[in-house]
Write an enzyme that holds these catalytic residues in place. Structure first.
Site: not given
Length: 560
Positions: A385, A109, A305, A98, A413, A277, A75, A77
């Site tokens: 990907f 993470k 999320f 955020r 990305w 969240a 999200k 990215t």
């Protein structure tokens, strides 16, 4: 086609950043409205919004996602890349994200500043101490904690019941040993011994209040309303009762100001606030969002999320308090994650599996439907990907089109803004073609059970709600106190639409069990817990901290 990309920190360290004062000037922020934190970070004073408040808002775009999986969705990215892409196609776009928490940075993470060629910079600063907001929140929270114990030690004029203290201390670090502690041990000069505990800073109600406040005085009022305990008669005791909400607001006087940085392609990015969240609403601050809407034609932001959690709370909590009207929502999906929702183990996600993708599509379809329940246009961004096959990509695109949903490939990305050009063009076309008819899911005047039931049946796809006897008693207490007419924040697992993390895809035939009901009276919402929500994470066997280092030249490695 995606290409081999260096690590995030390697890309960030090669960024050609512009002085943040130059970014600010280009986007209409005056020199006197800028408070510099070095060359590449700044806070924006309240005078900027006061000057711009009558200017028409840009279009608010929310980036959300399918139900998260260990395969990753992307999200942040996508949010960064979409902002860059909108500027590539000639639109004036600003980003709002955020702030990362230090705990996850050194835990599992890692950093949270986008990825690849869709990052915000200076990445190291953003992920570490940044402008000190987290420290201010930690200190304000713990001033209140100290005041509670001191008040009891000095005679307890408010008759605080030591068994009903609900306020916890916080620390912005993963430390499982602090989840349950005893304070006040030793002789009587140390106060009364009692059980206490720590949460991570982003779980503090101070953080949630910061992100929902319109200005410093609104924040001060919200801090004052926070319930810290109940007295021996069962009445709430607030920070204002302890007379420290003014001092807490003073500690937050700089933290309330939005932080301005930039992306790798020099798109302005506000990074401000980062509430949990689960037990909070998982969105950046209203102050940053509203300021960004005055500076650009588009403001792209994200929520934590999947759409069932982050987007629902963004639309039912943040948009109410900020009087915001989104123009459209982008739902991020990856073929890897959809295959996992279709039953494929993580170790086998690199293999083509059209059957599993077809089955897992149900989750994406449900999350798009969730967005549309709020009267909003929605599109799908397929975050590509390297291992995705052409057959898988085509199947997903065909299924989106068959479901009547706009869809675009997302390659930000690996290719930055250029890789999001199609996504940006599809979004602009969608907004111009389909008007937003945003409305919240439920009226605030409804009862707590009615509001929770609306979320469970409409958004999660469940059959209803079961309230435990404890939860029913707590609901009755909130009704008695007149605190039941607030929006609902459901704390549940992020890994399923249900409250059972093992139920992937789009499950049906389940009920949600609400075990506990709390009120965040200062932030302004009711928290309904459906399971054991971890508010103080622990470190893994091999924490990220073991891979992070700095050399004699000041070069940081291993951050992300």
């Amino acid at each position: 086609m995606s290409i081999k990309v260096p690590s995030d920190i390697e890309i960030a360290q090669q960024a050609k950043m512009k002085p943040i004062a130059e970014i600010a000037e280009t986007w209409g922020i005056l020199e006197d409205e800028l408070e510099l934190y070095g060359k590449y970070k700044a806070k924006i004073t309240p005078e900027a919004y006061a000057r711009l408040k009558d200017k028409p808002d840009g279009k608010l775009v929310l980036v959300t996602a399918i139900t998260p999986t260990p395969a990753g969705e992307g999200k942040s990215t996508t949010t960064v890349g979409l902002g860059q892409a909108l500027n590539k196609i000639g639109k004036k776009a600003v980003i709002a994200l955020r702030e990362p928490s230090l705990g996850p940075v050194f835990g599992v993470k890692g950093g949270a500043a986008g990825g690849g060629y869709a990052q915000v910079v200076p990445m190291e600063d953003i992920n570490l101490h940044f402008t000190g907001d987290m420290h201010a929140i930690t200190t304000a929270n713990n001033l209140l904690s100290a005041s509670i114990d001191n008040h009891i030690h000095q005679g307890n004029a408010l008759n605080i019941d030591l068994r009903q203290i609900v306020w916890k201390r916080v620390l912005d670090m993963n430390d499982r040993a602090l989840r349950e502690v005893v304070v006040g041990l030793g002789d009587k000069s140390n106060g009364y011994a009692r059980q206490d505990g720590f949460m991570i800073t982003v779980a503090s109600e101070v953080m949630a209040a910061l992100c929902l406040a319109s200005d410093l005085m609104d924040l001060k009022n919200r801090l004052g309303r926070m319930i810290v305990a109940y007295n021996t008669e069962g009445k709430p005791v607030t920070a204002e009762d302890l007379k420290v909400h003014g001092a807490m607001a003073l500690l937050m006087k700089e933290a309330i100001k939005p932080n301005l940085v930039q992306t790798l392609e020099n798109t302005p990015a506000f990074i401000h606030g980062g509430p949990f969240a689960n037990i909070a609403h998982g969105c950046n601050s209203i102050t940053a969002t509203k300021l960004g809407l005055k500076l650009g034609e588009y403001l792209v932001t994200e929520a934590g999320f999947g759409a069932d959690l982050g987007a629902e709370k963004f639309l039912d909590i943040k948009c109410r308090y900020g009087e915001l009207k989104p123009a459209a929502v982008v739902v991020v999906a990856t073929i890897r994650a959809l295959k996992m929702h279709g039953g494929v183990p993580k170790a086998e996600l690199g293999n083509e599996n059209l059957e599993a993708l077809d089955k897992g599509f149900a989750n994406l379809e449900k999350q798009v439907a969730n967005v549309k329940k709020f009267g909003l246009p929605a599109m799908v961004a397929v975050n590509r990907f390297v291992a995705d096959t052409e057959a898988e990509i085509q199947l997903l695109i065909d299924k989106c089109k068959a479901a009547g949903v706009d869809v675009a490939l997302n390659e930000v990305w690996s290719n930055g803004g250029e890789g999001g050009r199609e996504m940006a063009e599809v979004l602009v076309d969608l907004i111009e073609r389909e008007a937003s008819n945003y409305h919240p899911l439920y009226p605030l005047e409804a009862s707590i059970p009615e509001k929770v039931n609306a979320i469970v049946t409409e958004i999660y796809g469940g059959d209803g709600v079961v309230f435990t006897p404890k939860a029913k008693k707590e609901i009755a207490k909130l009704e008695e106190l007149g605190l039941d007419k607030l929006p609902i924040c459901i704390a549940k697992t992020q890994y399923s639409l249900s409250d059972n993390a093992s139920l992937l895809g789009a499950p049906t035939g389940f009920k949600i069990t609400v075990k506990e009901v709390r009120v965040s009276a200062g932030a302004g919402f009711i928290v309904c817990l459906t399971g054991d929500i971890m508010t103080m994470p622990g470190l893994p066997k091999v924490p990220s901290a073991e891979k992070i280092d700095i050399d004699e030249a000041g070069v940081i490695t291993g951050l992300f």
